[in-house]
Design an enzyme around this catalytic site. Structure first.
Site, PDB file in Angstrom:
ATOM      1  N   ALA A  12       0.811  -1.228   0.000  1.00  0.00           N
ATOM      2  CA  ALA A  12       0.000   0.000   0.000  1.00  0.00           C
ATOM      3  C   ALA A  12       0.842   1.274   0.000  1.00  0.00           C
ATOM      4  O   ALA A  12       0.663   2.157  -0.853  1.00  0.00           O
ATOM      5  CB  ALA A  12      -0.935  -0.024   1.218  1.00  0.00           C
ATOM      6  N   GLU A  50      10.665  -5.107  -4.753  1.00  0.00           N
ATOM      7  CA  GLU A  50       9.842  -5.950  -3.879  1.00  0.00           C
ATOM      8  C   GLU A  50      10.540  -7.293  -3.757  1.00  0.00           C
ATOM      9  O   GLU A  50      10.808  -7.939  -4.768  1.00  0.00           O
ATOM     10  CB  GLU A  50       8.439  -6.104  -4.486  1.00  0.00           C
ATOM     11  CG  GLU A  50       7.586  -7.186  -3.861  1.00  0.00           C
ATOM     12  CD  GLU A  50       7.409  -7.019  -2.361  1.00  0.00           C
ATOM     13  OE1 GLU A  50       7.088  -5.892  -1.921  1.00  0.00           O
ATOM     14  OE2 GLU A  50       7.618  -8.009  -1.625  1.00  0.00           O
ATOM     15  N   SER A 105       0.761  -5.307  -3.643  1.00  0.00           N
ATOM     16  CA  SER A 105      -0.524  -4.611  -3.564  1.00  0.00           C
ATOM     17  C   SER A 105      -1.685  -5.511  -3.182  1.00  0.00           C
ATOM     18  O   SER A 105      -2.724  -5.521  -3.818  1.00  0.00           O
ATOM     19  CB  SER A 105      -0.811  -3.974  -4.934  1.00  0.00           C
ATOM     20  OG  SER A 105      -1.905  -3.087  -4.851  1.00  0.00           O
ATOM     21  N   ALA A 152      -4.661  -6.902  -0.527  1.00  0.00           N
ATOM     22  CA  ALA A 152      -5.559  -6.351   0.484  1.00  0.00           C
ATOM     23  C   ALA A 152      -5.527  -7.246   1.709  1.00  0.00           C
ATOM     24  O   ALA A 152      -6.342  -8.148   1.877  1.00  0.00           O
ATOM     25  CB  ALA A 152      -6.972  -6.222  -0.068  1.00  0.00           C
ATOM     26  N   CYS A 163      -6.428  -6.727   4.633  1.00  0.00           N
ATOM     27  CA  CYS A 163      -7.655  -6.700   5.445  1.00  0.00           C
ATOM     28  C   CYS A 163      -8.754  -7.578   4.873  1.00  0.00           C
ATOM     29  O   CYS A 163      -9.749  -7.838   5.544  1.00  0.00           O
ATOM     30  CB  CYS A 163      -8.163  -5.277   5.576  1.00  0.00           C
ATOM     31  SG  CYS A 163      -6.981  -4.194   6.377  1.00  0.00           S
ATOM     32  N   ARG A 166       1.568   2.023 -15.534  1.00  0.00           N
ATOM     33  CA  ARG A 166       1.643   3.364 -14.941  1.00  0.00           C
ATOM     34  C   ARG A 166       3.014   4.001 -15.140  1.00  0.00           C
ATOM     35  O   ARG A 166       3.243   5.126 -14.720  1.00  0.00           O
ATOM     36  CB  ARG A 166       1.347   3.288 -13.444  1.00  0.00           C
ATOM     37  CG  ARG A 166      -0.105   2.948 -13.129  1.00  0.00           C
ATOM     38  CD  ARG A 166      -0.381   3.044 -11.644  1.00  0.00           C
ATOM     39  NE  ARG A 166      -1.793   2.778 -11.387  1.00  0.00           N
ATOM     40  CZ  ARG A 166      -2.359   2.827 -10.182  1.00  0.00           C
ATOM     41  NH1 ARG A 166      -1.626   3.168  -9.131  1.00  0.00           N
ATOM     42  NH2 ARG A 166      -3.642   2.585 -10.013  1.00  0.00           N
ATOM     43  N   VAL A 171      16.053  -5.465  -1.186  1.00  0.00           N
ATOM     44  CA  VAL A 171      17.024  -4.436  -0.809  1.00  0.00           C
ATOM     45  C   VAL A 171      17.612  -4.862   0.528  1.00  0.00           C
ATOM     46  O   VAL A 171      16.879  -5.054   1.508  1.00  0.00           O
ATOM     47  CB  VAL A 171      16.353  -3.059  -0.716  1.00  0.00           C
ATOM     48  CG1 VAL A 171      17.354  -2.012  -0.218  1.00  0.00           C
ATOM     49  CG2 VAL A 171      15.800  -2.655  -2.080  1.00  0.00           C
ATOM     50  N   ASP A 210       3.392   0.293   7.601  1.00  0.00           N
ATOM     51  CA  ASP A 210       3.469  -0.443   8.859  1.00  0.00           C
ATOM     52  C   ASP A 210       4.845  -0.403   9.515  1.00  0.00           C
ATOM     53  O   ASP A 210       4.985  -0.772  10.676  1.00  0.00           O
ATOM     54  CB  ASP A 210       3.086  -1.918   8.625  1.00  0.00           C
ATOM     55  CG  ASP A 210       1.604  -2.080   8.290  1.00  0.00           C
ATOM     56  OD1 ASP A 210       0.879  -1.070   8.304  1.00  0.00           O
ATOM     57  OD2 ASP A 210       1.191  -3.218   8.020  1.00  0.00           O
ATOM     58  N   TYR A 246     -30.925  13.601  11.508  1.00  0.00           N
ATOM     59  CA  TYR A 246     -32.064  12.892  12.080  1.00  0.00           C
ATOM     60  C   TYR A 246     -33.077  12.575  10.997  1.00  0.00           C
ATOM     61  O   TYR A 246     -33.527  13.448  10.266  1.00  0.00           O
ATOM     62  CB  TYR A 246     -32.726  13.747  13.174  1.00  0.00           C
ATOM     63  CG  TYR A 246     -34.166  13.345  13.450  1.00  0.00           C
ATOM     64  CD1 TYR A 246     -34.491  12.021  13.749  1.00  0.00           C
ATOM     65  CD2 TYR A 246     -35.194  14.287  13.417  1.00  0.00           C
ATOM     66  CE1 TYR A 246     -35.802  11.641  13.985  1.00  0.00           C
ATOM     67  CE2 TYR A 246     -36.512  13.921  13.659  1.00  0.00           C
ATOM     68  CZ  TYR A 246     -36.820  12.599  13.935  1.00  0.00           C
ATOM     69  OH  TYR A 246     -38.112  12.223  14.164  1.00  0.00           O
TER      70      TYR A 246
END
Lengths: 475, 475
Positions: A12, A34, A40, A42, A44, A71, A81, A307, A451
């Site tokens: 992310a 990487e 990439s 998810a 969660c 991109r 790395v 993170d 309301y």
């Protein structure tokens, strides 16, 4: 020509930074290293994949490698790395094939993420014992839970998957009883997921309440909900040992032993900071890489996000480490802009979090636990109310518990939580906004909230709680 | 002994004030005069009663007269206050029996509410033509819609009801085609309610979009939703005449005529201020009674609250008149405290409103329409985005449209709207909180809002909209 923007980690934070940078600085190169095969993903969404709500693992991928290429980002998977030389402005890279080279950088983003911790419970080499912090683990659990003849290999439909591990787990007999170690949000989500797969689920929590950062009111409601759905919740019960040599056989706790054939350990994560060891980079809260309001480390031209990095807490104004998805995306994106020449704040964090536990929606923000508030220098006053989610006469009105915490002297709202089955989770955003705007509880009480009978009583549950807490603060 | 706190009107504002005062000032008397028989009814629930979602009219009563008595409030129904003498500190009261007396007050609250306006469309004396602003009308519509032999008199199970009117409407043949005049929230709610009762419903809106204060994005989505549910929506079509002498036969519009056997006119309300005519009380926006931040009129010891009173708008800081339920309750309660000796702000209003249109949830806050923003002295810049309500892979993710409006120079958020089928309405509270805290759009973009796949994508739809609008403001 300036050296490229080098990003370490293609999740992310890393890909948000690279994508934003690519759009803002079309003339400069960006390289993303990487070490693994996955990008990439998810994180969660993994419990919902395991539950079977989500059909294919590929649904959890936000971006494919080819989309990243499209991109204009130079993505290099299988490139680890292994060192940073801040004086030379280079990183040392090792490829999966064993090659090694130096890569100069103009700016560097360390977005190495975190890894699951297990405490004394080592899951390695034990079949049926897992942590849940990567897609290969999710695919393996999903395969392990299925009956061998019922497993559909198309579930793990991503080429990056560790197929051998999946196949091996799929071939094992399906488990019947699961121990989940850790009653945080991953534990609660996994309890729902595995119950949904038909397992007899035991959830173990070291402390007296589930979801400690959400406060007792939420923890108690969730414990009741889980029990009603057939989950056996063991609070105050740290699991001391995973029993079994080749395959999990039992968990030991409190002098007892429970036979299980699946164990998932979800007791937290720790930041991956080893890359910066010896570079002079400062670490901060939680052992994460210390960053400032622009995501900068103390090393020149070196940023950290996600993170592995600290952030500034909106309530305390102090450094904090709270690894959450939005924080990673947002700080990555901001750093992409900053590196491209448009200095952009990464934004404070308020510790906003929501979790679903079967039909209960839970949310929390700021400093909810008394200890945390005291430690931050506040004199916390707290009230919990139960209020209706809709007008009482409107079908579907449901009890919603709201806890608000304020500082006694300033009356400032410093935290809150909410739990209930009817649109409770997104209501926590009201509290998050109030916190970040430094509202006092009397100001919160005067907010003009929505309301209409299908959605809220005249006095929104948050307003009811604010009224009560204002009374306590003035009393 | 101080003269009592006298309250005129026993609905939300009046009874909130009396109840709060009673608790805070137990040694002083409080008298509430109500000219009619009804007290404390949930106006906003009437469409849902008519729809049949709510079984009994009594479900809509928040407080019964005996409960008010039990609180120690001297409630006098059938007592109309017909004059105020601010110099003498008295009100003139006429009873339903024709008696008249003077009542001294120490403090006076005018909470006389509003009444439906109909423009040129007079519903009086025409069977099958109604406005909807009181419980007797709701009971009558409900009875009229039912087949005579299918109507259950227990629906209108409140002794205050105009039983003769109910019986007369129940005896008429059930209507098949309804015209609703006015595409505001009452019109939209009634379209859903009458469709639910099996009628062929036509909704007429004078302007080009439904729900004008919610902005075009909401209006268009709601128009589509209504059409899909079988409602015929006529926009740009003011109804010019209700045709029919004794019973409604048709509505005339645009040179056309549509045969109907039910017409509900819901084009707005106006404040009831006649009581203060000739007293020197100032009127303000919308012809409502001008009040300050404590709900005080310009007359000594005279307050006003609820649908008859102005308030201060959170965005403009100027006077506004927006008759809504929370405003009435909140200002009444604050005035009760103030009169009891604890000066309490009534609070700004942000114009926060939510409405349900079948499965679409709609919300709005602040200045959404360009005209309103320009008139208030802003240079509005607006963006509308469509974003997912949950992570894209999570079942139930639904398109959510968010419109944000900012002032170009200051980048301050000045309004917003939201529409979608998945928890959209309560999300508007985030915008209401941001507005009241004077956040800029870049600050909104950096809010730490909640993320979990079942409830929100990583970037909440509001954050997506803030990103886009920040881009426009900087571009």
């Amino acid at each position: 020509m300036t050296d490229p923007f080098v990003v370490v980690g293609a999740d992310a934070a890393g890909l948000s930074a690279a994508s934003k940078f690519r759009r803002e600085a079309p003339d400069r190169d960006v390289v993303v290293f990487e070490k693994g095969r996955w990008i990439s993903f998810a994180y969660c969404g993994m419990p919902y994949f395991i539950e079977g709500r989500i059909e294919h693992m590929s649904n959890l991928l936000s971006l494919s490698p080819s989309e990243v290429d499209d991109r204009g980002i130079d993505l290099r998977r299988g490139h680890e790395v292994v060192g940073v030389d801040p004086e030379a402005g280079t990183v040392a890279v090792e490829t999966a094939e064993g090659d090694r080279f130096e890569q100069p950088y103009g700016d560097l983003l360390v977005a190495t993420g975190g890894r699951a911790v297990t405490g004394p419970l080592d899951v390695r080499g034990v079949d049926g014992a897992f942590t849940l912090h990567d897609m290969d683990a999710a695919a393996a659990i999903d395969a392990y839970v299925a009956e061998p003849d019922a497993y559909d290999p198309a579930r793990a439909d991503v080429s990056a998957v560790d197929r051998e591990r999946v196949d091996r787990n799929a071939a094992m007999p399906a488990p019947e009883t699961a121990a989940i170690v850790g009653g945080g949000y991953v534990g609660v989500e996994m309890a729902e997921a595995l119950t949904g797969r038909g397992l007899d689920v035991h959830l173990f929590q070291r402390s007296e309440h589930l979801l400690p950062p959400f406060g007792e009111a939420v923890g108690e409601r969730v414990e009741t909900e889980l029990a009603e759905r057939g989950v056996t919740v063991h609070t105050g019960s740290p699991v001391e040992e995973l029993v079994g040599d080749d395959r999990i056989e039992a968990v030991a706790f409190d002098g007892e032993s429970l036979a299980v054939d699946l164990a998932v350990v979800g007791v937290g994560i720790e930041p991956n900071t080893e890359l910066l060891s010896g570079t002079g980079a400062e670490l901060g809260e939680g052992g994460a890489i210390r960053t400032d309001e622009y995501g900068r480390t103390n090393l020149p031209d070196v940023y950290a996000a996600g993170d592995c990095a600290t952030a500034i807490h909106a309530v305390t104004g102090e450094e904090a480490w709270m690894p959450l998805g939005l924080t990673a995306n947002r700080s990555g994106r901001a750093i992409g802009s900053t590196v491209a020449g448009d200095p952009t704040l990464v934004g404070d964090i308020a510790g906003t979090a929501v979790v679903k536990a079967f039909d209960q929606e839970c949310g929390r923000v700021g400093l909810v636990e008394e200890d945390a508030a005291v430690e931050a220098g506040f004199d916390p006053v707290s009230e919990t109310v139960t209020a209706g989610s809709r007008s009482g006469y409107y079908p579907g009105a449901a009890e919603t518990d709201v806890t608000l915490v304020a500082d006694r002297d300033t009356k400032r709202l410093i935290g809150g939580s909410i739990v209930g089955p009817d649109r409770a989770a997104v209501r926590v955003n009201t509290l998050a906004t109030a916190l970040e705007a430094d509202l006092t509880v009397p100001e919160l009480e005067r907010l003009d909230l929505a309301y209409a009978p299908p959605f809220s009583p005249v006095w929104d549950p948050i307003l009811v709680a604010a009224k009560v807490l204002t009374g306590s603060l003035e009393g």
